[in-house]
Design a protein around this motif. Structure first.
Motif, mmCIF file in Angstrom:
data_model
loop_
_atom_site.group_PDB
_atom_site.id
_atom_site.type_symbol
_atom_site.label_atom_id
_atom_site.label_comp_id
_atom_site.label_asym_id
_atom_site.label_seq_id
_atom_site.Cartn_x
_atom_site.Cartn_y
_atom_site.Cartn_z
ATOM 1 N N VAL A 110 0.837 -1.184 0.117
ATOM 2 C CA VAL A 110 -0.044 -0.098 0.026
ATOM 3 C C VAL A 110 0.881 1.174 -0.084
ATOM 4 C CG1 VAL A 110 -1.846 1.455 1.297
ATOM 5 C CG2 VAL A 110 -1.845 -0.982 1.030
ATOM 6 N N PHE A 111 0.734 2.172 -0.984
ATOM 7 C CA PHE A 111 1.789 3.039 -1.221
ATOM 8 C C PHE A 111 1.358 4.424 -0.278
ATOM 9 C CE2 PHE A 111 3.180 7.166 -3.276
ATOM 10 C CZ PHE A 111 4.378 6.717 -3.782
ATOM 11 N N LYS A 112 2.300 4.653 0.526
ATOM 12 C CA LYS A 112 2.230 5.987 1.453
ATOM 13 C C LYS A 112 3.161 6.913 0.824
ATOM 14 C CE LYS A 112 -0.963 3.924 4.015
ATOM 15 N NZ LYS A 112 -2.415 4.373 3.910
ATOM 16 N N THR A 113 4.335 6.554 0.735
ATOM 17 C CA THR A 113 5.346 7.482 0.369
ATOM 18 C C THR A 113 6.294 6.914 -0.658
ATOM 19 O OG1 THR A 113 6.986 6.932 2.080
ATOM 20 C CG2 THR A 113 5.510 8.535 2.848
ATOM 21 N N PRO A 114 6.892 7.613 -1.403
ATOM 22 C CA PRO A 114 7.822 7.135 -2.407
ATOM 23 C C PRO A 114 9.077 6.335 -1.605
ATOM 24 C CG PRO A 114 7.727 9.113 -2.713
ATOM 25 C CD PRO A 114 6.534 9.064 -1.798
ATOM 26 N N GLU A 115 9.409 6.953 -0.726
ATOM 27 C CA GLU A 115 10.739 6.590 0.191
ATOM 28 C C GLU A 115 10.242 4.939 0.863
ATOM 29 O OE1 GLU A 115 10.914 10.724 -0.173
ATOM 30 O OE2 GLU A 115 9.408 9.612 0.498
ATOM 31 N N ALA A 116 9.121 4.823 1.377
ATOM 32 C CA ALA A 116 8.988 3.710 1.885
ATOM 33 C C ALA A 116 8.722 2.468 0.631
ATOM 34 C CB ALA A 116 7.527 3.817 2.450
ATOM 35 N N TRP A 117 8.163 2.952 -0.592
ATOM 36 C CA TRP A 117 8.086 1.883 -1.648
ATOM 37 C C TRP A 117 9.518 1.453 -2.123
ATOM 38 C CZ3 TRP A 117 6.283 -1.735 -4.259
ATOM 39 C CH2 TRP A 117 6.592 -1.846 -5.675
ATOM 40 N N VAL A 118 10.310 2.459 -2.100
ATOM 41 C CA VAL A 118 11.676 2.248 -2.704
ATOM 42 C C VAL A 118 12.470 1.215 -1.458
ATOM 43 C CG1 VAL A 118 14.208 3.002 -2.789
ATOM 44 C CG2 VAL A 118 12.277 4.413 -3.876
ATOM 45 N N ALA A 119 12.066 1.350 -0.316
ATOM 46 C CA ALA A 119 12.610 0.700 0.546
ATOM 47 C C ALA A 119 11.865 -0.931 0.630
ATOM 48 C CB ALA A 119 12.311 1.135 2.093
ATOM 49 N N ARG A 120 10.835 -0.868 0.160
ATOM 50 C CA ARG A 120 10.156 -2.123 -0.068
ATOM 51 C C ARG A 120 10.736 -2.983 -1.264
ATOM 52 N NH1 ARG A 120 5.126 -5.183 0.384
ATOM 53 N NH2 ARG A 120 5.657 -7.318 -0.493
ATOM 54 N N LEU A 121 11.113 -2.387 -2.415
ATOM 55 C CA LEU A 121 11.817 -2.808 -3.399
ATOM 56 C C LEU A 121 13.313 -3.312 -2.904
ATOM 57 C CD1 LEU A 121 10.838 -0.084 -6.339
ATOM 58 C CD2 LEU A 121 9.955 -2.481 -6.015
ATOM 59 N N THR A 122 13.962 -2.699 -2.187
ATOM 60 C CA THR A 122 15.288 -2.780 -1.956
ATOM 61 C C THR A 122 15.045 -4.061 -0.906
ATOM 62 O OG1 THR A 122 15.726 -0.596 -1.673
ATOM 63 C CG2 THR A 122 17.135 -2.000 -0.690
ATOM 64 N N ALA A 123 14.113 -4.175 -0.029
ATOM 65 C CA ALA A 123 13.934 -5.414 0.718
ATOM 66 C C ALA A 123 13.612 -6.452 -0.032
ATOM 67 C CB ALA A 123 13.029 -5.292 1.987
ATOM 68 N N ALA A 124 13.140 -6.535 -1.082
ATOM 69 C CA ALA A 124 12.704 -7.738 -2.061
ATOM 70 C C ALA A 124 13.853 -7.892 -3.122
ATOM 71 C CB ALA A 124 11.449 -7.283 -2.792
ATOM 72 N N GLY A 125 15.041 -7.319 -2.511
ATOM 73 C CA GLY A 125 16.130 -7.630 -3.522
ATOM 74 C C GLY A 125 16.075 -7.064 -4.762
ATOM 75 N N LEU A 126 15.143 -6.270 -5.313
ATOM 76 C CA LEU A 126 15.018 -5.820 -6.704
ATOM 77 C C LEU A 126 15.859 -4.384 -6.927
ATOM 78 C CD1 LEU A 126 10.991 -6.127 -7.038
ATOM 79 C CD2 LEU A 126 13.079 -7.811 -7.713
ATOM 80 N N LEU A 127 16.145 -3.759 -6.010
ATOM 81 C CA LEU A 127 17.185 -2.535 -6.143
ATOM 82 C C LEU A 127 18.165 -2.672 -4.904
ATOM 83 C CD1 LEU A 127 14.459 0.418 -6.358
ATOM 84 C CD2 LEU A 127 15.702 -0.748 -8.132
ATOM 85 N N ASP A 128 19.308 -2.136 -5.217
ATOM 86 C CA ASP A 128 20.314 -1.836 -4.204
ATOM 87 C C ASP A 128 20.319 -0.882 -3.189
ATOM 88 O OD1 ASP A 128 21.475 -4.131 -5.645
ATOM 89 O OD2 ASP A 128 22.793 -2.776 -6.793
ATOM 90 N N GLU A 129 20.742 -1.082 -2.005
ATOM 91 C CA GLU A 129 20.509 0.158 -0.911
ATOM 92 C C GLU A 129 21.046 1.438 -1.606
ATOM 93 O OE1 GLU A 129 19.161 1.298 2.612
ATOM 94 O OE2 GLU A 129 19.183 -0.796 2.118
ATOM 95 N N GLY A 130 20.537 2.219 -1.630
ATOM 96 C CA GLY A 130 20.933 3.546 -1.748
ATOM 97 C C GLY A 130 21.030 3.925 -3.338
ATOM 98 N N ALA A 131 20.320 2.962 -4.218
ATOM 99 C CA ALA A 131 20.670 3.289 -5.691
ATOM 100 C C ALA A 131 19.914 4.333 -6.002
ATOM 101 C CB ALA A 131 19.858 2.163 -6.360
ATOM 102 N N LEU A 132 18.833 4.783 -5.529
ATOM 103 C CA LEU A 132 18.352 6.036 -5.900
ATOM 104 C C LEU A 132 18.641 7.393 -5.284
ATOM 105 C CD1 LEU A 132 14.743 4.389 -6.622
ATOM 106 C CD2 LEU A 132 16.532 4.873 -8.346
#
Length: 210
Positions: free
Chosen positions: A188-210
């Motif tokens: 459930v989208f609340k903030t883009p920062e939380a969404w990026v954190a979810r993608l990072t936790a799922a292994g889809l983005l690297d920490e600090g990539a954005l």
């Protein structure tokens, strides 16, 4: 015991309030003042009007037809069509960057959005990232809207990816609940920062990539 979720094979984005801000009341407040806006929204179910467009109704005909039924607010209701690009703004930049970062890593990105045929065409003409999805599931073309189970079923049938390997982000909890009921992973989208954190936790983005 915490269940480990499989790594998603595709990420599915809602558009309104995930990639593009969708808060029409705020724009009308600027245009006509909060008091008149409240009176208009109380008198006219404008979000239902938009739902008819999202289900495939003709963009101009639905809005102009509704406007004709309310002479007191006719001009303002027509703005829903005539000023569409002023209503569907601004872009949520970090969310767009997350979409492009996923694509750069070779992860399929889909759109699943309640959006009309004509209104989407207008937005796509300005927001070029809307043409960058690998697959687009736009309700106006599908003649069904979220959270109907059928729209999720249509996505599954088309993409061929197992439900548990789809990660879906949407700002409305009921849309995520409907997806999760079919086995999808949801956020459930609340903030883009939380969404990026979810993608990072799922292994889809690297920490600090954005």
């Amino acid at each position: 015991m915490t269940q480990t979720l499989p790594r998603p094979e595709a990420v599915i984005f809602d558009i309104g309030n995930v990639l593009i801000t969708w808060q029409p009341e705020q724009h009308y407040d600027r245009w006509i003042g909060e008091d008149r806006r409240r009176a208009m929204f109380d008198a006219v179910d404008l979000h239902h009007m938009n739902e008819l467009v999202d289900r495939g109704g003709d963009f101009r005909e639905v809005i102009y037809g509704t406007a004709a039924q309310y002479p007191e607010f006719e001009q303002e209701i027509r703005w829903w069509h005539d000023r569409w690009l002023d209503l569907a703004t601004p872009v949520i930049d970090l969310s767009v960057r997350s979409l492009r970062a996923l694509k750069a890593r070779g992860i399929p990105v889909f759109a699943l959005s309640n959006f009309g045929i004509g209104s989407f065409a207008l937005s796509e003409g300005r927001e070029t990232f809307l043409s960058e999805f690998d697959r687009r599931y736009i309700s106006g073309h599908m003649a069904v809207t979220k959270p109907s189970p059928r729209i999720y079923e249509m996505v599954e049938e088309d993409c061929g990816i197992a439900p548990e390997k789809l990660l879906f982000v949407d700002d409305r909890a009921e849309n995520i609940a409907a997806a999760e009921a079919r086995g999808w992973q949801g956020h459930v989208f609340k903030t883009p920062e939380a969404w990026v954190a979810r993608l990072t936790a799922a292994g889809l983005l690297d920490e600090g990539a954005l």
